[in-house]
Design a protein around this motif. Structure first.
Motif, PDB file in Angstrom:
ATOM      1  N   MET A  22     -25.492  -0.307   1.702  1.00  0.00           N
ATOM      2  CA  MET A  22     -24.472  -0.971   2.510  1.00  0.00           C
ATOM      3  C   MET A  22     -23.199  -0.141   2.499  1.00  0.00           C
ATOM      4  SD  MET A  22     -23.670  -3.660   4.410  1.00  0.00           S
ATOM      5  CE  MET A  22     -24.388  -5.270   4.079  1.00  0.00           C
ATOM      6  N   ASN A  23     -22.625   0.060   3.679  1.00  0.00           N
ATOM      7  CA  ASN A  23     -21.311   0.673   3.795  1.00  0.00           C
ATOM      8  C   ASN A  23     -20.259  -0.424   3.780  1.00  0.00           C
ATOM      9  OD1 ASN A  23     -22.025   3.576   4.414  1.00  0.00           O
ATOM     10  ND2 ASN A  23     -23.089   2.584   6.113  1.00  0.00           N
ATOM     11  N   PHE A  24     -19.223  -0.247   2.962  1.00  0.00           N
ATOM     12  CA  PHE A  24     -18.149  -1.232   2.898  1.00  0.00           C
ATOM     13  C   PHE A  24     -16.887  -0.655   3.530  1.00  0.00           C
ATOM     14  CE2 PHE A  24     -20.915  -2.362  -0.704  1.00  0.00           C
ATOM     15  CZ  PHE A  24     -21.207  -3.669  -0.346  1.00  0.00           C
ATOM     16  N   VAL A  25     -16.260  -1.457   4.368  1.00  0.00           N
ATOM     17  CA  VAL A  25     -15.097  -1.024   5.130  1.00  0.00           C
ATOM     18  C   VAL A  25     -13.958  -2.006   4.891  1.00  0.00           C
ATOM     19  CG1 VAL A  25     -14.201  -0.545   7.443  1.00  0.00           C
ATOM     20  CG2 VAL A  25     -16.599  -0.032   6.910  1.00  0.00           C
ATOM     21  N   LEU A  58      -9.359   0.628  10.100  1.00  0.00           N
ATOM     22  CA  LEU A  58      -8.869   1.952  10.485  1.00  0.00           C
ATOM     23  C   LEU A  58      -9.967   2.767  11.172  1.00  0.00           C
ATOM     24  CD1 LEU A  58      -6.752   2.853   7.323  1.00  0.00           C
ATOM     25  CD2 LEU A  58      -5.912   2.197   9.577  1.00  0.00           C
ATOM     26  N   GLY A  59     -11.219   2.525  10.806  1.00  0.00           N
ATOM     27  CA  GLY A  59     -12.301   3.319  11.371  1.00  0.00           C
ATOM     28  C   GLY A  59     -12.960   2.709  12.592  1.00  0.00           C
ATOM     29  N   PHE A  60     -13.172   1.379  12.590  1.00  0.00           N
ATOM     30  CA  PHE A  60     -13.912   0.717  13.656  1.00  0.00           C
ATOM     31  C   PHE A  60     -13.010  -0.051  14.622  1.00  0.00           C
ATOM     32  CE2 PHE A  60     -17.050   1.382  10.358  1.00  0.00           C
ATOM     33  CZ  PHE A  60     -18.191   1.736  11.060  1.00  0.00           C
ATOM     34  N   GLY A  61     -11.711   0.007  14.407  1.00  0.00           N
ATOM     35  CA  GLY A  61     -10.800  -0.702  15.294  1.00  0.00           C
ATOM     36  C   GLY A  61     -10.802  -2.193  15.040  1.00  0.00           C
ATOM     37  N   ALA A 108     -16.521   8.708  15.553  1.00  0.00           N
ATOM     38  CA  ALA A 108     -16.800  10.140  15.438  1.00  0.00           C
ATOM     39  C   ALA A 108     -16.374  10.635  14.061  1.00  0.00           C
ATOM     40  CB  ALA A 108     -16.075  10.915  16.535  1.00  0.00           C
ATOM     41  N   GLY A 109     -17.116  11.603  13.553  1.00  0.00           N
ATOM     42  CA  GLY A 109     -16.784  12.153  12.247  1.00  0.00           C
ATOM     43  C   GLY A 109     -17.469  13.481  12.010  1.00  0.00           C
ATOM     44  N   LYS A 110     -17.683  13.813  10.747  1.00  0.00           N
ATOM     45  CA  LYS A 110     -18.276  15.089  10.357  1.00  0.00           C
ATOM     46  C   LYS A 110     -19.302  14.855   9.256  1.00  0.00           C
ATOM     47  CE  LYS A 110     -16.003  17.921   7.660  1.00  0.00           C
ATOM     48  NZ  LYS A 110     -15.016  18.867   7.127  1.00  0.00           N
ATOM     49  N   VAL A 111     -20.450  15.523   9.360  1.00  0.00           N
ATOM     50  CA  VAL A 111     -21.496  15.423   8.348  1.00  0.00           C
ATOM     51  C   VAL A 111     -21.072  16.210   7.105  1.00  0.00           C
ATOM     52  CG1 VAL A 111     -23.903  15.922   7.783  1.00  0.00           C
ATOM     53  CG2 VAL A 111     -23.298  15.185  10.099  1.00  0.00           C
ATOM     54  N   VAL A 112     -21.032  15.538   5.957  1.00  0.00           N
ATOM     55  CA  VAL A 112     -20.647  16.211   4.712  1.00  0.00           C
ATOM     56  C   VAL A 112     -21.820  16.360   3.746  1.00  0.00           C
ATOM     57  CG1 VAL A 112     -18.216  15.584   4.863  1.00  0.00           C
ATOM     58  CG2 VAL A 112     -19.807  14.026   3.727  1.00  0.00           C
ATOM     59  N   VAL A 167     -21.366  10.776   6.308  1.00  0.00           N
ATOM     60  CA  VAL A 167     -20.467  11.152   7.401  1.00  0.00           C
ATOM     61  C   VAL A 167     -19.046  10.704   7.101  1.00  0.00           C
ATOM     62  CG1 VAL A 167     -20.004  10.924   9.873  1.00  0.00           C
ATOM     63  CG2 VAL A 167     -22.372  10.945   9.049  1.00  0.00           C
ATOM     64  N   GLU A 168     -18.116  11.656   7.130  1.00  0.00           N
ATOM     65  CA  GLU A 168     -16.692  11.324   6.970  1.00  0.00           C
ATOM     66  C   GLU A 168     -16.134  10.870   8.309  1.00  0.00           C
ATOM     67  OE1 GLU A 168     -14.543  14.622   5.363  1.00  0.00           O
ATOM     68  OE2 GLU A 168     -14.928  14.024   3.275  1.00  0.00           O
ATOM     69  N   ILE A 169     -15.458   9.723   8.296  1.00  0.00           N
ATOM     70  CA  ILE A 169     -14.840   9.159   9.502  1.00  0.00           C
ATOM     71  C   ILE A 169     -13.333   9.082   9.267  1.00  0.00           C
ATOM     72  CG2 ILE A 169     -14.732   7.193  11.071  1.00  0.00           C
ATOM     73  CD1 ILE A 169     -17.448   8.525  11.120  1.00  0.00           C
ATOM     74  N   PRO A 170     -12.512   9.662  10.144  1.00  0.00           N
ATOM     75  CA  PRO A 170     -11.064   9.563   9.973  1.00  0.00           C
ATOM     76  C   PRO A 170     -10.612   8.107   9.855  1.00  0.00           C
ATOM     77  CG  PRO A 170     -11.585  11.140  11.705  1.00  0.00           C
ATOM     78  CD  PRO A 170     -12.874  10.467  11.323  1.00  0.00           C
ATOM     79  N   GLY A 171      -9.802   7.836   8.841  1.00  0.00           N
ATOM     80  CA  GLY A 171      -9.283   6.488   8.639  1.00  0.00           C
ATOM     81  C   GLY A 171     -10.041   5.690   7.609  1.00  0.00           C
ATOM     82  N   LEU A 172     -11.310   6.037   7.357  1.00  0.00           N
ATOM     83  CA  LEU A 172     -12.088   5.298   6.368  1.00  0.00           C
ATOM     84  C   LEU A 172     -11.888   5.899   4.980  1.00  0.00           C
ATOM     85  CD1 LEU A 172     -15.528   4.499   8.048  1.00  0.00           C
ATOM     86  CD2 LEU A 172     -13.500   3.070   7.877  1.00  0.00           C
TER      87      LEU A 172
END
Length: 206
Positions: free
Chosen positions: A84-87, A104-107, A147-151, A164-169
Motif C-alpha cells: 500500500m502506498n500512503f499519501v 501535494l501529489g494527487f491534487g 508524472a515522476g521518475k523511476v528510481v 517512482v518519485e513523484i514531485p510533492g510526495l
C-alpha cells in the motif's frame, strides 16, 4: 468447526498453493466451518469467505477478502494485507459519508469516509494499492495521472515492481505492472506517467 493452525507453513510455495486449493475443496465438500490461522496474507485472501485481522490479540477488522483488501479500516490493516502506498492529505471538507482532501501529489480528491474515521486536526492519510497505478505508454493519456521518475526496478517474472518519485510526495510510489507491455524494460532514471482512478484512493480511519 475445524481449527487449522498454520497447516501449510512448512510447505514450499508450489505445494502450498496446491494445498490451498485442496483445503478449500475439502471444506466445501464436508460443509463445515474451517477457522484457519495464518500469517500469510495472500493465503488468507485466497482461502477465506471472511477474514479477521488481529493485532495484539484484538480484532481490527472482519470482512470479506475483497472488502478488507480494497477498503481496509485503518493504516495497520492496509499495510499488513499486501502493498500500500500512503499519501498525506489535508481535509478541505467533511460532509456526511465523504471527505474532500488536498494532496501535494494527487491534487484534490473526494473519497468515502471510513466508518471509524477519527479526525485529528486537518490531517488525513490516503492509501492506494500499487496495482491501481498504471503506466501510461507513449502518447496515451488519462483523465487522472501523475508524472515522476523511476528510481528503482525489481523484476519478478510475470510482474515488475517500479519505485517512482513523484514531485510533492514525501515517499516514492510503489507500482506493480505486468510485463505484457514491457514494464521490465523501463530503465531506472526514466520519466514516467501513471494513471489512476480517484476511487482507488482510500481514506484511512486513523
Amino acid at each position: 468447526v475445524l481449527l487449522l493452525d498454520e497447516p501449510l507453513s512448512a510447505l514450499d510455495k508450489k505445494l502450498r498453493e496446491q494445498m490451498q486449493v485442496e483445503l478449500r475443496r475439502l471444506q466445501q465438500a464436508v460443509g463445515i466451518t474451517f477457522v484457519l490461522v495464518t500469517h500469510d496474507q495472500y493465503e488468507a485472501l485466497a482461502m477465506s469467505d471472511r477474514i479477521a485481522v488481529m493485532f495484539g490479540g484484538r480484532i481490527a477488522q472482519v470482512a470479506s477478502p475483497k472488502e478488507i483488501y480494497q477498503r481496509p479500516v485503518n493504516r495497520q490493516v492496509a499495510d499488513f494485507l499486501g502493498g500500500m502506498n500512503f499519501v498525506k492529505a489535508e481535509i478541505v471538507e467533511e460532509n456526511g459519508a465523504s471527505l474532500l482532501l488536498d494532496t501535494l501529489g494527487f491534487g484534490r480528491v473526494r473519497t468515502d469516509k471510513p466508518k471509524a474515521f477519527m479526525r485529528n486536526g486537518g490531517a488525513a492519510t490516503l492509501g492506494i494499492r500499487p496495482e491501481r497505478l498504471r503506466v501510461l505508454w507513449d502518447n496515451a493519456s488519462a483523465k487522472f495521472e501523475v508524472a515522476g521518475k523511476v528510481v528503482e526496478r525489481h523484476y519478478f517474472g510475470e510482474i515488475t515492481h517500479l519505485i517512482v518519485e513523484i514531485p510533492g510526495l514525501e515517499k516514492p510510489l510503489s507500482v506493480t505492472e505486468t510485463n505484457d507491455f514491457g514494464a521490465d524494460d523501463i530503465p531506472v532514471g526514466a520519466p514516467i506517467r501513471l494513471a489512476y482512478d480517484p476511487e482507488a484512493l482510500v481514506a484511512m480511519a486513523d
